[in-house]
Design a protein around this motif. Structure first.
Motif, PDB file in Angstrom:
ATOM      1  N   LEU A 156       0.822  -1.214   0.000  1.00  0.00           N
ATOM      2  CA  LEU A 156       0.000   0.000   0.000  1.00  0.00           C
ATOM      3  C   LEU A 156       0.855   1.262   0.000  1.00  0.00           C
ATOM      4  N   GLY A 157       2.174   1.108   0.088  1.00  0.00           N
ATOM      5  CA  GLY A 157       3.067   2.262   0.045  1.00  0.00           C
ATOM      6  C   GLY A 157       2.868   3.211   1.214  1.00  0.00           C
ATOM      7  N   THR A 158       2.662   2.661   2.405  1.00  0.00           N
ATOM      8  CA  THR A 158       2.382   3.507   3.559  1.00  0.00           C
ATOM      9  C   THR A 158       3.627   4.268   4.026  1.00  0.00           C
ATOM     10  N   PHE A 159       3.387   5.319   4.775  1.00  0.00           N
ATOM     11  CA  PHE A 159       4.453   6.162   5.316  1.00  0.00           C
ATOM     12  C   PHE A 159       5.194   5.423   6.427  1.00  0.00           C
ATOM     13  N   ALA A 160       6.519   5.501   6.393  1.00  0.00           N
ATOM     14  CA  ALA A 160       7.361   4.904   7.433  1.00  0.00           C
ATOM     15  C   ALA A 160       8.282   5.984   7.990  1.00  0.00           C
ATOM     16  N   PRO A 161       8.107   6.354   9.245  1.00  0.00           N
ATOM     17  CA  PRO A 161       8.988   7.368   9.834  1.00  0.00           C
ATOM     18  C   PRO A 161      10.449   6.932   9.783  1.00  0.00           C
ATOM     19  N   GLN A 162      11.340   7.898   9.681  1.00  0.00           N
ATOM     20  CA  GLN A 162      12.775   7.619   9.720  1.00  0.00           C
ATOM     21  C   GLN A 162      13.327   7.760  11.136  1.00  0.00           C
ATOM     22  N   ASP A 163      12.590   8.442  11.997  1.00  0.00           N
ATOM     23  CA  ASP A 163      13.014   8.739  13.364  1.00  0.00           C
ATOM     24  C   ASP A 163      12.835   7.523  14.274  1.00  0.00           C
ATOM     25  N   ALA A 164      13.928   7.032  14.830  1.00  0.00           N
ATOM     26  CA  ALA A 164      13.874   5.860  15.710  1.00  0.00           C
ATOM     27  C   ALA A 164      12.992   6.095  16.926  1.00  0.00           C
ATOM     28  N   GLN A 165      12.904   7.329  17.386  1.00  0.00           N
ATOM     29  CA  GLN A 165      12.106   7.635  18.569  1.00  0.00           C
ATOM     30  C   GLN A 165      10.623   7.292  18.362  1.00  0.00           C
ATOM     31  N   ALA A 166      10.124   7.481  17.152  1.00  0.00           N
ATOM     32  CA  ALA A 166       8.727   7.140  16.865  1.00  0.00           C
ATOM     33  C   ALA A 166       8.479   5.650  17.103  1.00  0.00           C
ATOM     34  N   TYR A 167       9.417   4.826  16.707  1.00  0.00           N
ATOM     35  CA  TYR A 167       9.272   3.387  16.887  1.00  0.00           C
ATOM     36  C   TYR A 167       9.426   2.996  18.357  1.00  0.00           C
ATOM     37  N   GLU A 168      10.317   3.656  19.060  1.00  0.00           N
ATOM     38  CA  GLU A 168      10.492   3.379  20.486  1.00  0.00           C
ATOM     39  C   GLU A 168       9.242   3.756  21.274  1.00  0.00           C
TER      40      GLU A 168
END
Length: 182
Positions: A156-168
């Motif tokens: 679906l080509g969804t947005f993926a943040p580059q900032d590791a903090q978002a994933y944490e």
């Protein structure tokens, strides 16, 4: 922007969360599957180890969102943290993990290549290293499910943040509340 209009702010709902909001009737069983595979009580594989399998397969599939998400969740639940996750993702053969987990990751990598890539030899090797049939089963299912999740997110080509903090931040939420909490 995703390939389809999800009707939401993708930066607030990146990766798989956007499509799950878009289609809640499919989100429920997908979240239930993730909850069962990765967080439900298991006699021998910890949630961190199961998340590590998901992160490893997602990395092999080059799914940035899923790999980053599940790496952060695994790191939050493993005593060795992100360093171990990074080492496993870089080279599970030299990472400081139990030989049984290394053998299970070989099976997961074979599933990622294609289900028929799982050979009797890989299974026998895992058994020799102490893996049970339940662990082999669950490894195959986690790897297969994450191939699907990865293709859902990337297809679906969804947005993926580059900032590791978002994933944490997301990892802390999932560890505390589970996959159905979004």
């Amino acid at each position: 922007m995703a390939h389809i209009d999800l009707g939401l702010d993708e930066k607030r709902h990146p990766g798989i969360t956007g499509p799950m909001i878009f289609r809640p009737e499919t989100a429920r069983p997908l979240n239930a599957l993730a909850e069962t595979l990765l967080r439900a009580p298991h006699p021998t594989l910890s949630p961190g180890e199961r998340e590590l399998i998901a992160a490893y397969v997602s990395g092999l599939n080059e799914c940035h969102f899923c790999c980053s998400s599940h790496s952060a969740i695994a790191a939050a639940q493993l005593p060795e943290g992100a360093d171990l996750v990074d080492r496993v993702r870089a080279d599970p053969e030299t990472a400081p993990i139990p030989v049984k987990l290394r053998a299970l990751l070989r099976i997961a990598a074979a599933v990622q290549r294609g289900g028929r890539s799982v050979t009797g030899e890989l299974v026998d090797d895992a058994r020799r290293e102490g893996a049970t049939d339940l662990e082999i089963h669950d490894t195959v299912l986690i790897a297969a499910a994450f191939c699907m999740y990865n293709r859902y997110v990337d297809g679906l080509g969804t947005f993926a943040p580059q900032d590791a903090q978002a994933y944490e931040n997301s990892a802390r939420h999932i560890v505390a509340h589970g996959y159905g909490a979004f």
